[in-house]
Design an enzyme around this catalytic site. Sequence first.
Site, PDB file in Angstrom:
ATOM      1  N   ALA A  64       0.844  -1.020  -0.169  1.00  0.00           N
ATOM      2  CA  ALA A  64       0.091  -0.061  -0.293  1.00  0.00           C
ATOM      3  C   ALA A  64       0.467   1.388   0.112  1.00  0.00           C
ATOM      4  CB  ALA A  64      -1.160   0.216   1.410  1.00  0.00           C
ATOM      5  N   GLY A 107       0.394  -4.780   1.058  1.00  0.00           N
ATOM      6  CA  GLY A 107      -0.746  -4.991   0.274  1.00  0.00           C
ATOM      7  C   GLY A 107      -0.460  -5.925  -1.398  1.00  0.00           C
ATOM      8  N   GLU A 110      -1.026  -9.112  -1.053  1.00  0.00           N
ATOM      9  CA  GLU A 110      -1.992 -10.114  -0.059  1.00  0.00           C
ATOM     10  C   GLU A 110      -2.536  -9.425  -1.228  1.00  0.00           C
ATOM     11  OE1 GLU A 110      -1.917  -6.549   2.699  1.00  0.00           O
ATOM     12  OE2 GLU A 110      -2.568  -8.086   4.123  1.00  0.00           O
ATOM     13  N   GLU A 130       4.979  -5.214   6.778  1.00  0.00           N
ATOM     14  CA  GLU A 130       4.243  -4.251   7.689  1.00  0.00           C
ATOM     15  C   GLU A 130       4.364  -3.979   8.862  1.00  0.00           C
ATOM     16  OE1 GLU A 130       3.351  -6.060   5.444  1.00  0.00           O
ATOM     17  OE2 GLU A 130       1.102  -5.675   4.628  1.00  0.00           O
TER      18      GLU A 130
HETATM   19  N1  CAA Z   1       4.055   3.368  -0.631  1.00  0.00           N
HETATM   20  C1  CAA Z   1       4.883   4.474  -1.129  1.00  0.00           C
HETATM   21  N2  CAA Z   1       6.243   4.642  -1.896  1.00  0.00           N
HETATM   22  C2  CAA Z   1       6.974   3.183  -2.116  1.00  0.00           C
HETATM   23  C3  CAA Z   1       6.425   2.281  -1.558  1.00  0.00           C
HETATM   24  C4  CAA Z   1       5.051   1.885  -0.561  1.00  0.00           C
HETATM   25  N3  CAA Z   1       4.848   0.707  -0.132  1.00  0.00           N
HETATM   26  N4  CAA Z   1       7.501   1.384  -1.633  1.00  0.00           N
HETATM   27  C5  CAA Z   1       8.363   1.843  -2.758  1.00  0.00           C
HETATM   28  N5  CAA Z   1       7.798   3.343  -2.396  1.00  0.00           N
HETATM   29  C6  CAA Z   1       8.397   4.709  -3.533  1.00  0.00           C
HETATM   30  C7  CAA Z   1       9.791   4.854  -2.523  1.00  0.00           C
HETATM   31  O1  CAA Z   1       9.680   6.353  -1.423  1.00  0.00           O
HETATM   32  C8  CAA Z   1      10.880   5.074  -3.685  1.00  0.00           C
HETATM   33  O2  CAA Z   1      10.006   6.789  -4.196  1.00  0.00           O
HETATM   34  P1  CAA Z   1      11.317   7.958  -4.333  1.00  0.00           P
HETATM   35  O3  CAA Z   1      12.331   7.311  -5.311  1.00  0.00           O
HETATM   36  O4  CAA Z   1      10.314   8.925  -4.526  1.00  0.00           O
HETATM   37  O5  CAA Z   1      12.240   8.162  -3.158  1.00  0.00           O
HETATM   38  C9  CAA Z   1      10.708   4.835  -4.822  1.00  0.00           C
HETATM   39  O6  CAA Z   1       9.449   4.038  -4.699  1.00  0.00           O
HETATM   40  C10 CAA Z   1      11.461   3.700  -5.064  1.00  0.00           C
HETATM   41  O7  CAA Z   1      12.271   2.824  -4.307  1.00  0.00           O
HETATM   42  P2  CAA Z   1      13.646   2.922  -3.030  1.00  0.00           P
HETATM   43  O8  CAA Z   1      13.921   4.005  -3.562  1.00  0.00           O
HETATM   44  O9  CAA Z   1      13.071   2.441  -1.642  1.00  0.00           O
HETATM   45  O10 CAA Z   1      13.924   1.297  -3.779  1.00  0.00           O
HETATM   46  P3  CAA Z   1      14.922   0.551  -3.546  1.00  0.00           P
HETATM   47  O11 CAA Z   1      15.098  -0.292  -3.974  1.00  0.00           O
HETATM   48  O12 CAA Z   1      16.099   0.846  -2.104  1.00  0.00           O
HETATM   49  O13 CAA Z   1      13.922  -0.386  -1.961  1.00  0.00           O
HETATM   50  C11 CAA Z   1      11.978  -1.318  -0.913  1.00  0.00           C
HETATM   51  C12 CAA Z   1      13.237  -1.020  -2.640  1.00  0.00           C
HETATM   52  C13 CAA Z   1      12.443  -2.105  -0.014  1.00  0.00           C
HETATM   53  C14 CAA Z   1      10.670  -2.272  -1.463  1.00  0.00           C
HETATM   54  C15 CAA Z   1      11.182  -0.494  -0.519  1.00  0.00           C
HETATM   55  O14 CAA Z   1      11.070   0.979  -1.150  1.00  0.00           O
HETATM   56  C16 CAA Z   1      10.892  -0.656   0.595  1.00  0.00           C
HETATM   57  O15 CAA Z   1      10.473  -1.099   1.885  1.00  0.00           O
HETATM   58  N6  CAA Z   1       8.906  -0.381   0.581  1.00  0.00           N
HETATM   59  C17 CAA Z   1       8.426  -0.257   1.433  1.00  0.00           C
HETATM   60  C18 CAA Z   1       7.569  -1.718   1.665  1.00  0.00           C
HETATM   61  C19 CAA Z   1       6.319  -2.062   2.058  1.00  0.00           C
HETATM   62  O16 CAA Z   1       6.982  -1.378   3.960  1.00  0.00           O
HETATM   63  N7  CAA Z   1       5.742  -1.863   2.234  1.00  0.00           N
HETATM   64  C20 CAA Z   1       4.519  -2.111   2.843  1.00  0.00           C
HETATM   65  C21 CAA Z   1       3.754  -0.973   2.980  1.00  0.00           C
HETATM   66  S1  CAA Z   1       2.451  -1.138   3.857  1.00  0.00           S
HETATM   67  C22 CAA Z   1       1.005  -2.349   3.502  1.00  0.00           C
HETATM   68  O17 CAA Z   1       1.215  -2.697   2.120  1.00  0.00           O
HETATM   69  C23 CAA Z   1      -0.626  -2.191   3.924  1.00  0.00           C
HETATM   70  C24 CAA Z   1      -1.494  -3.297   3.932  1.00  0.00           C
HETATM   71  O18 CAA Z   1      -1.273  -4.438   3.964  1.00  0.00           O
HETATM   72  C25 CAA Z   1      -2.566  -2.617   3.829  1.00  0.00           C
END
Ligand code: CAA
Length: 254
Positions: A64, A107, A110, A130
């Site tokens: 998400a 998500g 999921e 998460e």
């Molecule tokens: N939401 C918003 N933006 C996201 C995102 C997310 N879930 N995942 C990645 N992005 C964005 C980053 O902010 C970044 O944007 P900018 O270039 O503008 O800074 C871009 O995508 C590229 O990401 P990274 O620079 O972080 O890329 P990376 O290769 O270094 O890392 C990653 C990749 C490990 C996937 C890292 O991006 C990450 O940890 N993302 C979040 C993953 C996460 O926590 N997901 C769970 C979300 S909560 C959820 O899903 C709730 C639910 O149950 C419904």
Amino acid sequence: MAYDCISLTRHEMIGIVTLQRPQALNALNHQMIEELEQVFMELETDEKVKAVIITGEKHFAAGADINDMLDFNPEQARAFSFRHCFARIEAFPKPVLAAISGFALGGGLELALVCDWRIADNTARLGLPEINLGIFPGAGGTLRLPRLIGAARAKEMIFSGKPINAQQALEYGLINQLADDALAEAIQTAEMLASKPPVALKLAKQCINQAFDMDGVKAIEFESVAWASCFATRDQREGMKAFIEKRKPEFTGT
Ligand code: CAA
């Protein structure tokens, strides 16, 4: 219909839905969820489409959109929920496959869990991170992941937040297939499914999905009624006649 965050293409009898916010690793925002729900409504009534693949540009989806959620209060968090969209995809009356490359997190994973069939390639990283954000999976993950891989492994993934690779996901039973090219393999599998009798497929899917929420006696009763209704189709006669006549069946979906 035109979409901004996803695209829909058709490959013969297969609908391919691609998540397209690559700048955010296809993080699922409100608009993308609305568009996903809309595209599945469109595909449900498209008689030419016999199976659907969900995939993502470069990555499947990194969860998400965290920017959307930062300032939520509990009411806003509940309203953001993906459950209606994901329930529609899970109950979709045709097979739905997930073709997973790159990140399928939160998500995003999921979403893959509501699909019937998951195919990943060696670039895939699947996880529920998460917990590292001070929350836990809230789009069906606490129900659907343990059903698929067992409570012990699901707790390991949800409590640690650590992603697994495609080989591990295959060993856990989280994916059905590990392929060199997830989308190409998903297209082949979807073509195989598109050649099956659609009414029997739809009913088998309903029976399997609903059995989880019923007691055993009701589930067997439900199966018996659904199974019997296959005998109202031409495809049942065609399938059995073709067997007896030692030829390939030609199913028409009637
Ligand atoms: N939401 C918003 N933006 C996201 C995102 C997310 N879930 N995942 C990645 N992005 C964005 C980053 O902010 C970044 O944007 P900018 O270039 O503008 O800074 C871009 O995508 C590229 O990401 P990274 O620079 O972080 O890329 P990376 O290769 O270094 O890392 C990653 C990749 C490990 C996937 C890292 O991006 C990450 O940890 N993302 C979040 C993953 C996460 O926590 N997901 C769970 C979300 S909560 C959820 O899903 C709730 C639910 O149950 C419904």
